[in-house]
Design a protein around this motif. Structure first.
Motif, PDB file in Angstrom:
ATOM      1  N   SER A  42       0.815  -1.216   0.000  1.00 32.69           N
ATOM      2  CA  SER A  42       0.000   0.000   0.000  1.00 32.69           C
ATOM      3  C   SER A  42       0.849   1.267   0.000  1.00 32.69           C
ATOM      4  O   SER A  42       0.418   2.299  -0.518  1.00 32.69           O
ATOM      5  N   ALA A  43       2.043   1.224   0.563  1.00 34.06           N
ATOM      6  CA  ALA A  43       2.902   2.404   0.559  1.00 34.06           C
ATOM      7  C   ALA A  43       3.362   2.727  -0.863  1.00 34.06           C
ATOM      8  O   ALA A  43       3.376   3.891  -1.271  1.00 34.06           O
ATOM      9  N   TRP A  46       0.371   4.076  -2.753  1.00 39.84           N
ATOM     10  CA  TRP A  46       0.140   5.469  -2.374  1.00 39.84           C
ATOM     11  C   TRP A  46       1.060   6.405  -3.162  1.00 39.84           C
ATOM     12  O   TRP A  46       0.615   7.405  -3.723  1.00 39.84           O
ATOM     13  N   GLU A  49       0.224   6.765  -6.808  1.00 36.17           N
ATOM     14  CA  GLU A  49      -1.044   7.445  -7.050  1.00 36.17           C
ATOM     15  C   GLU A  49      -0.973   8.955  -6.849  1.00 36.17           C
ATOM     16  O   GLU A  49      -1.926   9.667  -7.172  1.00 36.17           O
ATOM     17  N   LEU A  50       0.150   9.462  -6.340  1.00 36.06           N
ATOM     18  CA  LEU A  50       0.291  10.911  -6.185  1.00 36.06           C
ATOM     19  C   LEU A  50       0.319  11.560  -7.558  1.00 36.06           C
ATOM     20  O   LEU A  50       0.870  11.005  -8.516  1.00 36.06           O
ATOM     21  N   GLU A  64       4.953  14.165   3.272  1.00 36.91           N
ATOM     22  CA  GLU A  64       3.735  13.503   2.782  1.00 36.91           C
ATOM     23  C   GLU A  64       3.684  12.045   3.237  1.00 36.91           C
ATOM     24  O   GLU A  64       2.623  11.534   3.610  1.00 36.91           O
ATOM     25  N   PHE A  65       4.825  11.382   3.214  1.00 38.15           N
ATOM     26  CA  PHE A  65       4.914   9.989   3.658  1.00 38.15           C
ATOM     27  C   PHE A  65       4.505   9.874   5.128  1.00 38.15           C
ATOM     28  O   PHE A  65       3.705   9.010   5.499  1.00 38.15           O
ATOM     29  N   GLN A  67       2.718  12.056   6.870  1.00 35.88           N
ATOM     30  CA  GLN A  67       1.303  12.417   7.033  1.00 35.88           C
ATOM     31  C   GLN A  67       0.402  11.227   6.733  1.00 35.88           C
ATOM     32  O   GLN A  67      -0.614  11.032   7.386  1.00 35.88           O
ATOM     33  N   LYS A  68       0.784  10.454   5.736  1.00 33.09           N
ATOM     34  CA  LYS A  68      -0.028   9.306   5.337  1.00 33.09           C
ATOM     35  C   LYS A  68       0.131   8.134   6.308  1.00 33.09           C
ATOM     36  O   LYS A  68      -0.853   7.517   6.709  1.00 33.09           O
ATOM     37  N   PHE A  69       1.363   7.824   6.672  1.00 31.56           N
ATOM     38  CA  PHE A  69       1.607   6.604   7.436  1.00 31.56           C
ATOM     39  C   PHE A  69       1.905   6.834   8.914  1.00 31.56           C
ATOM     40  O   PHE A  69       2.096   5.873   9.665  1.00 31.56           O
ATOM     41  N   TYR A  70       1.958   8.099   9.335  1.00 30.39           N
ATOM     42  CA  TYR A  70       2.133   8.430  10.746  1.00 30.39           C
ATOM     43  C   TYR A  70       1.203   9.604  11.040  1.00 30.39           C
ATOM     44  O   TYR A  70       1.637  10.725  11.265  1.00 30.39           O
ATOM     45  N   PRO A  71      -0.118   9.337  11.032  1.00 29.66           N
ATOM     46  CA  PRO A  71      -1.104  10.410  11.154  1.00 29.66           C
ATOM     47  C   PRO A  71      -1.079  11.077  12.537  1.00 29.66           C
ATOM     48  O   PRO A  71      -0.486  10.568  13.487  1.00 29.66           O
TER      49      PRO A  71
END
Length: 169
Positions: A42-43, A46, A49-50, A64-65, A67-71
């Motif tokens: 999924s990483a 992701w 898909e940017l 961005e990484f 933000q997505k995987f360490y909310p």
């Protein structure tokens, strides 16, 4: 991977890329080009898909990484763990120190000042360990500068690892 820590992934990735970087290569471009090869599942989906042109720097990619995987919810959870740390009943001083260090490394964006971190560490100690720390500080740990307190804490853990257990509370 789902079991991997995003901050740790970035840290290891940067270490590897920088250790293999040719002298004339731009480190930022090299990191951006190599990063997709460090991802899977999924990483990687992701990242692919940017929108084209959305990522313009390594800093933006890392941000961005995370933000997505360490909310933010995960950051808040880690902040609570850091602020509320307590030495377990069977945990040695060195083990407690290592656990505290690990929590900080898992969430370098915790936002706590050095003074706050030192306070959390001290407050979480067993009473006997607080007494030992105060004694090692020459009477009052809280009177030490942040740098001196940090060194004293680390030295106590290193000494315990080198020479065996400290006195228990």
């Amino acid at each position: 991977l789902p079991t991997e820590e995003p901050n740790q992934h970035l840290s290891r990735f940067v270490t590897i890329v920088e250790s293999m970087r040719p002298d004339m290569a731009d480190p930022q471009i090299l990191k951006m080009k190599a990063f997709p090869f460090s991802l899977d599942g999924s990483a990687l989906d992701w990242l692919e898909e940017l929108p084209v042109g959305y990522i313009t720097s390594w800093e933006k990619l890392a941000q961005e990484f995370l933000q997505k995987f360490y909310p933010a919810t995960r950051v808040m959870n880690m902040r609570s763990q850091i602020a509320g740390i307590h030495q377990n009943a069977t945990e040695t001083y060195a083990e407690y120190y290592a656990r505290f260090q690990k929590l900080q490394k898992r969430c370098p964006q915790h936002g706590f000042s050095k003074g706050s971190l030192l306070h959390f560490f001290y407050q979480g100690l067993h009473e006997g360990e607080k007494k030992l720390l105060n004694s090692a500080a020459g009477g009052a740990y809280v009177d030490l500068s942040h740098d001196a307190a940090e060194k004293l804490i680390a030295k106590g853990a290193a000494n315990e690892l080198q020479y065996g257990s400290r006195a228990s509370s």
